[in-house]
Structures are given as C-alpha cells and as structure tokens.
Design a protein around this motif. Sequence first.
Motif, short mmCIF file in Angstrom:
data_model
loop_
_atom_site.label_atom_id
_atom_site.label_comp_id
_atom_site.label_asym_id
_atom_site.label_seq_id
_atom_site.Cartn_x
_atom_site.Cartn_y
_atom_site.Cartn_z
N MET A 1 85.17 103.68 79.67
CA MET A 1 86.03 104.41 78.97
C MET A 1 86.82 103.37 77.12
N ILE A 2 87.12 104.66 76.46
CA ILE A 2 87.45 103.86 75.18
C ILE A 2 89.81 104.05 75.27
N THR A 3 90.37 103.33 75.16
CA THR A 3 91.46 103.76 75.13
C THR A 3 92.21 103.57 74.05
N LEU A 4 92.99 103.56 73.27
CA LEU A 4 94.46 103.30 72.25
C LEU A 4 95.81 103.38 72.31
N SER A 5 96.14 102.05 72.41
CA SER A 5 96.91 102.15 71.96
C SER A 5 98.21 102.73 71.56
N CYS A 6 99.19 103.42 71.55
CA CYS A 6 99.90 104.26 71.29
C CYS A 6 101.54 104.33 71.82
N GLU A 7 102.62 104.48 70.68
CA GLU A 7 103.84 105.07 71.54
C GLU A 7 103.90 106.82 71.19
N ILE A 8 104.39 107.07 72.58
CA ILE A 8 105.56 108.48 72.14
C ILE A 8 106.42 108.50 72.33
N ASN A 9 108.07 108.38 71.23
CA ASN A 9 108.61 108.83 71.63
C ASN A 9 109.87 107.12 71.81
N LYS A 10 109.17 106.10 71.38
CA LYS A 10 109.53 104.72 71.52
C LYS A 10 108.80 104.05 73.01
N VAL A 11 108.14 104.52 73.59
CA VAL A 11 107.04 104.66 74.75
C VAL A 11 106.20 103.62 74.39
N SER A 12 105.19 103.08 75.20
CA SER A 12 104.33 102.58 74.88
C SER A 12 103.11 103.39 76.26
N VAL A 13 101.82 104.22 75.37
CA VAL A 13 101.46 104.76 76.05
C VAL A 13 99.56 104.55 75.74
N THR A 14 98.86 104.58 76.86
CA THR A 14 97.57 104.69 76.75
C THR A 14 96.66 106.02 76.55
N ALA A 15 96.21 106.07 75.47
CA ALA A 15 95.47 107.54 75.03
C ALA A 15 94.20 106.86 75.79
N ILE A 16 93.59 107.78 76.50
CA ILE A 16 92.04 107.88 76.58
C ILE A 16 91.16 108.41 75.32
N LEU A 17 90.69 107.86 74.88
CA LEU A 17 89.42 108.66 73.97
C LEU A 17 88.81 109.17 74.37
N ASP A 18 88.33 110.59 74.30
CA ASP A 18 86.99 111.09 74.80
C ASP A 18 86.90 112.07 73.84
N SER A 19 85.18 112.12 73.31
CA SER A 19 84.95 112.58 72.07
C SER A 19 84.26 113.76 73.36
N GLY A 20 83.51 113.96 74.47
CA GLY A 20 83.28 115.04 75.51
C GLY A 20 83.73 115.76 75.95
N ALA A 21 85.39 115.53 76.19
CA ALA A 21 86.58 116.81 76.30
C ALA A 21 86.93 117.38 75.06
N ASN A 22 86.54 118.66 75.87
CA ASN A 22 87.38 119.70 74.33
C ASN A 22 88.13 120.12 74.65
N CYS A 23 89.45 119.85 75.16
CA CYS A 23 90.69 119.43 74.93
C CYS A 23 91.19 118.26 75.29
N ASN A 24 92.53 118.49 74.80
CA ASN A 24 93.34 117.31 74.27
C ASN A 24 94.21 117.32 75.92
N ILE A 25 94.59 116.09 77.39
CA ILE A 25 95.18 117.10 78.57
C ILE A 25 96.52 116.01 77.94
N VAL A 26 97.78 115.88 79.10
CA VAL A 26 98.84 114.88 79.74
C VAL A 26 99.40 115.12 81.10
N ALA A 27 99.02 113.96 81.74
CA ALA A 27 100.31 114.49 82.73
C ALA A 27 101.18 115.26 82.89
N GLU A 28 101.50 115.71 84.14
CA GLU A 28 103.18 116.38 83.89
C GLU A 28 103.80 115.44 84.48
N GLU A 29 103.76 114.36 84.71
CA GLU A 29 104.27 112.74 85.18
C GLU A 29 104.67 112.78 84.13
N LEU A 30 103.79 112.07 83.26
CA LEU A 30 104.32 111.67 81.38
C LEU A 30 104.63 112.54 81.22
#
Length: 125
Positions: A1-30
């Motif tokens: 699994m490939i991950t990238l550390s980032c921030e959204i609204n100054k909160v640390s988030v780990t994004a999963i990079l999936d070049s095989g997925a045909n869309c971007n998703i985010v969990a409702e909880e996040l």
Amino acid sequence: MITLSCEINKVSVTAILDSGANCNIVAEELVNELGLKIDDISDVEIYSPIGKLNVVRVICEIHISIPSQGPKWKQVEVTDIFVVSIPEPILMLGQLWFQENAMKVNFPNKTLTLLDETSYEIKCN
C-alpha cells in the motif's frame, strides 16, 4: 500500500494512493471530523473487491497540504470525492487525482513527483 502524509484543515491525514481505483473516496467519519462541506447527495454505486461501498454524499473539491522538502507545504486540489459510509477514517486518492496532479511515483526512492516537478515522500507498506 502506498500512503502520503498530508493535512486537511490543519489536521494530519494519511492518504492512500491507489492508481488502480477509478475514483477518490473519503470516509464519512473523516468528513465529519474535518468539518468538510458536503456538496450533493449521490446515487452512484462503487464496487470494491470485497463488495459494494455505500456512497452517501459527494464533495466537489477539497484542498490537501503536502509537506515537500524542508519546511515547505504545497496545497493540492482533490476533486469529485465520493463520501462513503465505512468504519475507518480513510482518504483514498485514485486515478482521477493522479491524472490531475501526479506525474510519477518512484518506488525505489519512495517519492511522488507532481506535474510541477515538486517531489514528496511516500510510504510503501
């Protein structure tokens, strides 16, 4: 699994990079944790290898900040994100994000280089 550390609204988030997925998703909880603005209700169906994901909403655009070399941060746009009801706080960036932003992933050097030639450290698990 490939991950990238980032921030959204100054909160640390780990994004999963999936070049095989045909869309971007985010969990409702996040989405709730980060206070992101929901743009629309969705009737799209997304299927993963283990079954259908429950898409509840759509976010047209969010901005993520990625640390580059030194103390610099770069803001990158993510568009057309499906909000899914899953038990884990996940942000997954798929083919659409790669096409709009990323030039290449260098696995031996563990870097992601965007179209503007800015490189970022990734983690490969």
